[in-house]
Design a protein around this motif. Structure first.
Motif, PDB file in Angstrom:
ATOM      1  N   VAL A 243       0.841  -1.206   0.000  1.00  0.00           N
ATOM      2  CA  VAL A 243       0.000   0.000   0.000  1.00  0.00           C
ATOM      3  C   VAL A 243       0.870   1.248   0.000  1.00  0.00           C
ATOM      4  O   VAL A 243       0.586   2.239  -0.718  1.00  0.00           O
ATOM      5  CB  VAL A 243      -0.935  -0.015   1.231  1.00  0.00           C
ATOM      6  CG1 VAL A 243      -1.774   1.254   1.277  1.00  0.00           C
ATOM      7  CG2 VAL A 243      -1.832  -1.237   1.204  1.00  0.00           C
ATOM      8  N   ALA A 244       1.957   1.206   0.799  1.00  0.00           N
ATOM      9  CA  ALA A 244       2.862   2.358   0.860  1.00  0.00           C
ATOM     10  C   ALA A 244       3.549   2.589  -0.496  1.00  0.00           C
ATOM     11  O   ALA A 244       3.706   3.732  -0.945  1.00  0.00           O
ATOM     12  CB  ALA A 244       3.901   2.138   1.961  1.00  0.00           C
ATOM     13  N   PHE A 250       1.769   6.844  -6.843  1.00  0.00           N
ATOM     14  CA  PHE A 250       0.751   7.828  -7.248  1.00  0.00           C
ATOM     15  C   PHE A 250       1.157   9.238  -6.852  1.00  0.00           C
ATOM     16  O   PHE A 250       0.929  10.220  -7.597  1.00  0.00           O
ATOM     17  CB  PHE A 250      -0.605   7.471  -6.605  1.00  0.00           C
ATOM     18  CG  PHE A 250      -1.380   6.456  -7.368  1.00  0.00           C
ATOM     19  CD1 PHE A 250      -2.053   6.809  -8.537  1.00  0.00           C
ATOM     20  CD2 PHE A 250      -1.444   5.133  -6.939  1.00  0.00           C
ATOM     21  CE1 PHE A 250      -2.769   5.861  -9.245  1.00  0.00           C
ATOM     22  CE2 PHE A 250      -2.165   4.197  -7.661  1.00  0.00           C
ATOM     23  CZ  PHE A 250      -2.841   4.547  -8.808  1.00  0.00           C
ATOM     24  N   GLY A 251       1.801   9.353  -5.701  1.00  0.00           N
ATOM     25  CA  GLY A 251       2.263  10.675  -5.275  1.00  0.00           C
ATOM     26  C   GLY A 251       3.340  11.219  -6.180  1.00  0.00           C
ATOM     27  O   GLY A 251       3.358  12.417  -6.523  1.00  0.00           O
ATOM     28  N   GLY A 254       1.720  12.224  -9.488  1.00  0.00           N
ATOM     29  CA  GLY A 254       0.987  13.476  -9.299  1.00  0.00           C
ATOM     30  C   GLY A 254       1.902  14.671  -9.211  1.00  0.00           C
ATOM     31  O   GLY A 254       1.590  15.751  -9.742  1.00  0.00           O
ATOM     32  N   LEU A 255       3.030  14.502  -8.503  1.00  0.00           N
ATOM     33  CA  LEU A 255       3.991  15.600  -8.393  1.00  0.00           C
ATOM     34  C   LEU A 255       4.582  15.952  -9.744  1.00  0.00           C
ATOM     35  O   LEU A 255       4.731  17.148 -10.071  1.00  0.00           O
ATOM     36  CB  LEU A 255       5.092  15.198  -7.395  1.00  0.00           C
ATOM     37  CG  LEU A 255       6.182  16.253  -7.134  1.00  0.00           C
ATOM     38  CD1 LEU A 255       5.547  17.512  -6.525  1.00  0.00           C
ATOM     39  CD2 LEU A 255       7.256  15.683  -6.193  1.00  0.00           C
ATOM     40  N   ARG A 256       4.892  14.971 -10.547  1.00  0.00           N
ATOM     41  CA  ARG A 256       5.441  15.222 -11.889  1.00  0.00           C
ATOM     42  C   ARG A 256       4.438  15.969 -12.735  1.00  0.00           C
ATOM     43  O   ARG A 256       4.795  16.945 -13.437  1.00  0.00           O
ATOM     44  CB  ARG A 256       5.788  13.885 -12.552  1.00  0.00           C
ATOM     45  CG  ARG A 256       6.889  13.108 -11.855  1.00  0.00           C
ATOM     46  CD  ARG A 256       8.258  13.605 -12.222  1.00  0.00           C
ATOM     47  NE  ARG A 256       8.534  13.373 -13.626  1.00  0.00           N
ATOM     48  CZ  ARG A 256       9.686  13.699 -14.209  1.00  0.00           C
ATOM     49  NH1 ARG A 256      10.637  14.299 -13.495  1.00  0.00           N
ATOM     50  NH2 ARG A 256       9.887  13.454 -15.496  1.00  0.00           N
ATOM     51  N   LEU A 257       3.190  15.576 -12.708  1.00  0.00           N
ATOM     52  CA  LEU A 257       2.157  16.259 -13.488  1.00  0.00           C
ATOM     53  C   LEU A 257       1.966  17.690 -13.014  1.00  0.00           C
ATOM     54  O   LEU A 257       1.767  18.617 -13.830  1.00  0.00           O
ATOM     55  CB  LEU A 257       0.834  15.479 -13.397  1.00  0.00           C
ATOM     56  CG  LEU A 257       0.815  14.102 -14.055  1.00  0.00           C
ATOM     57  CD1 LEU A 257      -0.506  13.395 -13.766  1.00  0.00           C
ATOM     58  CD2 LEU A 257       1.032  14.224 -15.567  1.00  0.00           C
TER      59      LEU A 257
END
Length: 269
Positions: A243-244, A250-251, A254-257
């Motif tokens: 899960v981690a 995903f984090g 998201g940061l790259r986007l």
């Protein structure tokens, strides 16, 4: 002068012997009183069935041997007529033992004394059940059945009795005889409860010994508890790791986007 001294010495020796004899008699009487002290029996004319419940604290290593000693003394009639009704033992960290006997009144105190040797009688309860009404009812039932039995026997000998009536009488006689036998058994059991007493002895380890056992048990279990805790943490980490990783992925995406949008906005401006 010498004769006078001799007489005084003889008198003194005689007085000493008398004193010793008196002490010996007093000790014997005291021993006899101690042996019978506290013995309770149903008074004449009464129908009381006595029961005693005794809780004894005894060292764990002595419980099994003490229960066996009481059973042996009872079966050997050491303290009078006695019957062992129940014996129980439990080992482990907190060993216990129990024995129930039915014994003559004069043997109650001696057998309790044997049970408490080297230990402590923590509690004792004595109570009696009044069986007077039960004894009277049983005697009345038996007498009534016996009278009916006698009347039916006399009627059965009558030459004018019919065959059908004879069969009914025979059946009723059988029922009466069974009732008389049952009443006799009940009367014998009631008499036994009155003439003897029920003594139940429970053995437990002292509270201090139980506390030490609990501390020892806690120390022995500490390693198991530590191992179980570490195993739980390993399982928790193994379960949360995927899960981690997914959350981190995903984090990161998201940061790259977000950074890409920031750069495009800066160029457009």
């Amino acid at each position: 002068m010498k004769r006078t001294n001799g007489r005084h010495a003889g008198a003194l020796a005689g007085m000493l012997l008398l004193a010793l004899a008196g002490c010996s008699k007093h000790e014997s009487a005291a021993d006899g009183a101690a042996g019978g002290a506290g013995a309770v029996a149903s008074p004449d004319g009464a129908s009381l069935a006595y029961e005693h419940d005794i809780d004894i604290q005894l060292d764990a290593a002595q419980i099994a041997a003490r229960v066996k000693a009481i059973a042996d003394a009872c079966q050997a009639a050491r303290f009078g007529d006695c019957a062992v009704l129940q014996v129980g033992q439990q080992g482990g960290e907190y060993p216990t033992g129990s024995i129930r006997v039915r014994i003559a009144p004069k043997g109650v105190e001696p057998i309790i004394g044997l049970a408490g040797q080297g230990g402590e009688v923590a509690s004792r309860n004595t109570h009696a059940e009044d069986l007077a009404q039960q004894v009277a009812d049983t005697a009345l039932t038996k007498a009534r059945l016996q009278k009916e039995h006698e009347r039916l026997l006399a009627y059965q000998d009558n030459k004018d009795v019919k065959m059908a009536d004879l069969l009914v009488i025979t059946q009723r006689l059988s029922e009466i005889e069974a009732g008389v036998e049952q009443a006799s058994k009940e009367a014998a059991q009631q008499r036994r409860r009155i003439d003897t007493q029920l003594v139940t002895m429970q053995f437990h380890t002292p509270s201090g010994q139980r506390s030490r056992s609990e501390i020892g048990e806690a120390l022995r279990e500490s390693g198991t508890i530590l191992t179980t805790s570490v195993a739980f943490l390993i399982r928790a980490v193994a379960a949360l790791l995927p899960v981690a990783l997914i959350a981190w992925l995903f984090g990161w995406i998201g940061l790259r986007l977000w950074r890409r949008r920031q750069r495009r906005a800066a160029r457009a401006g």
